[in-house]
Design a protein around this motif. Sequence first.
Motif, short mmCIF file in Angstrom:
data_model
loop_
_atom_site.label_atom_id
_atom_site.label_comp_id
_atom_site.label_asym_id
_atom_site.label_seq_id
_atom_site.Cartn_x
_atom_site.Cartn_y
_atom_site.Cartn_z
N THR A 1 0.95 7.10 13.10
CA THR A 1 1.18 5.86 12.34
C THR A 1 -0.13 5.23 11.88
O THR A 1 -0.10 4.25 11.12
CB THR A 1 1.96 4.84 13.18
OG1 THR A 1 1.34 4.70 14.46
CG2 THR A 1 3.41 5.29 13.36
N TYR B 1 7.87 -0.31 12.47
CA TYR B 1 7.40 0.69 11.52
C TYR B 1 8.55 1.24 10.65
O TYR B 1 8.29 1.81 9.60
CB TYR B 1 6.76 1.87 12.26
CG TYR B 1 5.47 1.54 12.95
CD1 TYR B 1 4.54 0.66 12.40
CD2 TYR B 1 5.16 2.12 14.18
CE1 TYR B 1 3.35 0.38 13.04
CE2 TYR B 1 3.96 1.86 14.82
CZ TYR B 1 3.07 0.98 14.25
OH TYR B 1 1.89 0.70 14.89
N SER C 1 -0.23 9.69 6.90
CA SER C 1 0.27 8.79 7.93
C SER C 1 1.79 8.77 7.91
O SER C 1 2.40 8.93 6.84
CB SER C 1 -0.27 7.37 7.70
OG SER C 1 0.43 6.42 8.50
N VAL D 1 -2.96 4.64 9.48
CA VAL D 1 -3.12 4.82 8.03
C VAL D 1 -4.61 4.93 7.73
O VAL D 1 -5.36 3.98 7.98
CB VAL D 1 -2.51 3.65 7.24
CG1 VAL D 1 -2.70 3.86 5.74
CG2 VAL D 1 -1.02 3.49 7.57
N GLN E 1 3.72 1.39 2.00
CA GLN E 1 4.34 1.44 3.32
C GLN E 1 5.83 1.78 3.22
O GLN E 1 6.43 1.70 2.16
CB GLN E 1 4.14 0.12 4.08
CG GLN E 1 4.57 -1.15 3.35
CD GLN E 1 3.45 -1.81 2.62
OE1 GLN E 1 2.91 -1.23 1.70
NE2 GLN E 1 3.09 -3.04 3.00
N TYR F 1 0.80 -1.22 0.00
CA TYR F 1 0.00 0.00 0.00
C TYR F 1 0.84 1.28 0.00
O TYR F 1 0.31 2.39 0.14
CB TYR F 1 -0.98 0.02 1.18
CG TYR F 1 -0.35 -0.03 2.56
CD1 TYR F 1 0.07 1.12 3.20
CD2 TYR F 1 -0.22 -1.24 3.23
CE1 TYR F 1 0.63 1.08 4.46
CE2 TYR F 1 0.33 -1.31 4.49
CZ TYR F 1 0.76 -0.14 5.11
OH TYR F 1 1.32 -0.20 6.37
N ARG G 1 -7.04 2.00 6.32
CA ARG G 1 -6.25 0.86 5.86
C ARG G 1 -6.94 -0.48 6.07
O ARG G 1 -7.03 -1.29 5.13
CB ARG G 1 -4.89 0.84 6.57
CG ARG G 1 -4.02 -0.37 6.18
CD ARG G 1 -2.65 -0.31 6.84
NE ARG G 1 -2.73 -0.29 8.29
CZ ARG G 1 -1.66 -0.26 9.09
NH1 ARG G 1 -0.44 -0.23 8.57
NH2 ARG G 1 -1.81 -0.24 10.40
N LEU H 1 -1.75 3.83 -1.31
CA LEU H 1 -2.20 4.76 -0.27
C LEU H 1 -1.19 5.88 -0.04
O LEU H 1 -1.51 6.88 0.59
CB LEU H 1 -2.47 4.01 1.03
CG LEU H 1 -3.58 2.97 0.98
CD1 LEU H 1 -3.82 2.38 2.36
CD2 LEU H 1 -4.87 3.56 0.43
N ARG H 2 0.02 5.72 -0.58
CA ARG H 2 1.01 6.81 -0.47
C ARG H 2 0.54 8.04 -1.26
O ARG H 2 0.88 9.18 -0.91
CB ARG H 2 2.37 6.33 -0.97
CG ARG H 2 3.49 7.36 -0.83
CD ARG H 2 4.87 6.74 -0.93
NE ARG H 2 5.20 6.01 0.29
CZ ARG H 2 5.74 6.56 1.37
NH1 ARG H 2 5.99 7.87 1.40
NH2 ARG H 2 6.02 5.84 2.43
N THR I 1 2.97 6.29 5.32
CA THR I 1 2.75 6.50 3.88
C THR I 1 3.13 7.91 3.42
O THR I 1 2.81 8.29 2.29
CB THR I 1 1.28 6.25 3.51
OG1 THR I 1 0.44 7.10 4.29
CG2 THR I 1 0.89 4.79 3.74
#
Length: 229
Positions: free
Chosen positions: A96, A193, A77, A98, A43, A41, A101, A71-72, A80
């Motif tokens: 953190t 993370y 977040s 998202v 990450q 996604y 998500r 999702l970036r 992302t």
Amino acid sequence: MAQDGRGKRAVVLVSGGMDSAVVLAIARARGFETYALSVRYGQRHSAELDAAARNAASLGAVAHKVVEVDLRSIGGSALTADIDVPESPSEGIPVTYVPARNTIMLSVALGWAEVLGARDLFCGVNAVDYSGYPDCRPEFIAAFERLANLATKAGVEEGGLKVHAPLIAMSKADIVVEGLRLGVDFAQTVSCYQADAEGRACGRCDACRLRAEGFVKAGAPDTTRYQPR
């Protein structure tokens, strides 16, 4: 553990972290034919997806699919976007989180389940030792299951779907104990993370802190691979 899934297919969300590895092991122990699904996604690192592939193979998944959802491009977040990952506990929902998500991941899993003829979805959300994300609560899982049964052919015409969140009321220590009982190799999982390219953990972020506390409270060796300090 009840073998209620014998002869049934299940789609299991597998992130590469310790929780989803334990969920995959639980689904297998319940007799399900497991299909592992991971989402790329946007990450911060790919090490967790490498770990997801290892876990899917070692824990007997029939197949492992990786789906891309960018999702970036949305951001919002620390996972992302170019936002620092906090290294100390904070108040409220942390950066953190998202946006949406788990809703997105479960929706992708739901689509694959319909294609496979699977009526069971498994995810590793936890509402005890976690970072305070709103999409890790029992209310969310129950609401998504209702949605799944309203919005799909499988739900309307084919007997319905079930969303399983077997870790939702377990502490991290409970998860460690259950994983060890089921043969999960936690050294092959990546929860951090901000893991490096080799999947080694920073030891400072929320995910690392919660994971380390779980091993301590379970009285089990911490087999996490950490970055040199």
